[in-house]
Scaffold this active site. Structure first.
Site, mmCIF file in Angstrom:
data_model
loop_
_atom_site.group_PDB
_atom_site.id
_atom_site.type_symbol
_atom_site.label_atom_id
_atom_site.label_comp_id
_atom_site.label_asym_id
_atom_site.label_seq_id
_atom_site.Cartn_x
_atom_site.Cartn_y
_atom_site.Cartn_z
ATOM 1 N N LYS A 66 0.604 -1.178 -0.051
ATOM 2 C CA LYS A 66 0.051 0.099 -0.072
ATOM 3 C C LYS A 66 0.916 1.075 0.051
ATOM 4 C CE LYS A 66 -3.761 0.753 0.874
ATOM 5 N NZ LYS A 66 -4.507 0.491 2.181
ATOM 6 N N HIS A 67 0.756 2.142 -0.890
ATOM 7 C CA HIS A 67 1.472 3.334 -1.014
ATOM 8 C C HIS A 67 2.900 3.226 -0.836
ATOM 9 C CE1 HIS A 67 -2.330 5.593 -1.008
ATOM 10 N NE2 HIS A 67 -2.663 4.991 -0.002
ATOM 11 N N ASN A 232 12.127 6.299 7.631
ATOM 12 C CA ASN A 232 12.647 5.033 8.645
ATOM 13 C C ASN A 232 11.650 3.983 8.651
ATOM 14 O OD1 ASN A 232 15.085 6.414 9.282
ATOM 15 N ND2 ASN A 232 13.941 7.827 10.809
ATOM 16 N N HIS A 393 13.771 5.228 -0.671
ATOM 17 C CA HIS A 393 13.016 6.490 -0.794
ATOM 18 C C HIS A 393 12.909 6.368 -2.202
ATOM 19 C CE1 HIS A 393 13.640 8.386 3.321
ATOM 20 N NE2 HIS A 393 14.809 8.036 3.143
#
Length: 393
Positions: A66-67, A232, A393
């Site tokens: 998810k996302h 994180n 990221h």
């Protein structure tokens, strides 16, 4: 096929949108539906996770994304009768399907976060797995292949619009990856660090230096999960499945608390009072899942007060007291935990201990490593300094 046009980007106003390859063809084939920009971000990140997990463990693996972070990830170990019941697959023939067991675990550990997920499977999607997917709210699935009966089931989902993506398992990307932010191109080497190397467990600064084979497997599951989780991040794992993932927090202790609370909820769902909740007939799956989370948590009055409980239960169940919760959670044990970077303070260990953590793998290198080690020794926790950071990221 070198290019695939998309409806729009992350948001409807972000047009035009496409996937494309500068060299060679796209390694994917859309078998059904029309996946969007975020669908493909989830699919391709999730595929990397499950293919690496399968390679490291030799066990069929699945992820619920998810996302652009995993809500759950697991290897396909057999499920106990209790897990089958709390994952709501006790009526399905999954015992002979490791990939179905893997997805049942990945989806079931945090059902609230997995709602509307994108699924990744390391192995061919079979009928048993498709039957699980059929009744869950999900955006799509990516796998190396699909059996004919599985594909037939999935093509009927969401009135024929369910996204089904087949990926070439032999595809390997270039060693350099690029992306653009604000018109500026970033370039870096792909993160190809091997997380199944025994050398990761050679530096053990704690008094307890004993990692069982099961703990090593679970720590590998945790580390590979973190490799594809927005930083994180911290991951709790038990019996081959992530039971709590804390992602994208600015403070590591918040990651540890968030993931720990999810691990506690997973464990509390196995409490006899929770497993025997008298739900009304034909309650929607999402309503049932949300009700369970509220009943377990501090908002239990929202579903137990007069005028509310009648919507969900045949009769008003007895509440779970704080003493009952503490007593039940005290029996959670042998949990493994990994962090994508070093723990700066021992408060992370204190919180992890309360959720049954006995084994830890983390980068090491904090100026307060001594305090972290001391806190582990306080609870007889075995901890390895991997020397590997896993920011994503």
């Amino acid at each position: 096929m070198k290019e695939l046009s998309l409806k729009y980007g992350c948001n409807p106003n972000q047009k035009p949108s496409r996937l494309f390859m500068t060299d060679g063809d796209l390694p994917i084939e859309v078998l059904n539906g029309r996946p969007g920009y975020i669908n493909f971000l989830d699919a391709l990140n999730a595929w990397q996770l499950v293919s690496e997990l399968k390679s490291a463990t030799g066990i069929a693996s699945a992820a619920s994304f998810k996302h652009v972070s995993p809500a759950g990830a697991a290897v396909g170990l057999p499920l106990s009768d209790t897990l089958k019941k709390i994952y709501f697959v006790d009526d399905l023939p999954i015992d002979d399907s490791p990939i179905a067991c893997a997805y049942a675990r990945a989806r079931g550990a945090d059902r609230m976060s997995s709602y509307g997920d994108f699924i990744a499977l390391s192995d061919t999607c079979d009928k048993a797995t498709a039957l699980i997917i059929k009744r869950e709210v999900s955006d799509g699935v990516i796998a190396p292949d699909f059996t004919d009966d599985a594909l037939e089931i999935l093509r009927e989902k969401r009135k024929g619009t369910y996204n089904v993506i087949k990926i070439d398992p032999t595809y390997r990307p270039a060693p350099i990856e690029r992306k653009q932010v604000f018109g500026v191109t970033f370039e870096q080497g792909r993160n190809d660090v091997c997380l199944s190397d025994d050398k990761l467990f050679e530096n053990i600064p704690t008094s307890n230096k004993n990692f069982t084979p099961e703990a090593r497997r679970d720590l590998v599951v945790a580390l590979i999960t973190l490799k594809y989780t927005q930083s994180n991040s911290v991951c709790y794992v038990k019996d081959g499945q992530a039971i709590g993932i804390g992602a994208g927090q600015q403070s590591r202790i918040h990651c540890t608390r968030l993931a720990g609370s999810k691990a506690d909820t997973w464990w509390m769902r196995q409490h006899p009072k929770v497993m025997s909740l008298p739900f009304v007939d034909n309650i929607r799956r999402a309503d049932r899942d949300n009700t369970i989370d509220l009943y377990i948590g501090y908002e239990s009055d929202d579903v137990l007060q007069d005028g509310a409980w009648q919507q969900f239960f045949k009769y008003r169940p007895e509440p779970l007291t704080d003493d009952e919760k503490r007593e039940w959670i005290s029996h959670l044990s042998d949990v493994s935990l990994a962090s994508d970077a070093f723990f700066p303070f021992g408060d992370n260990i204190e919180r992890a201990h309360r959720s049954g953590v006995k084994y830890i793998a983390q980068t090491g290198g904090s100026v307060r490593d001594d305090h972290v080690i001391m806190t582990c020794d306080k609870y007889d926790i075995a901890m390895a300094f991997t020397g590997v950071r896993l920011f994503h990221h």
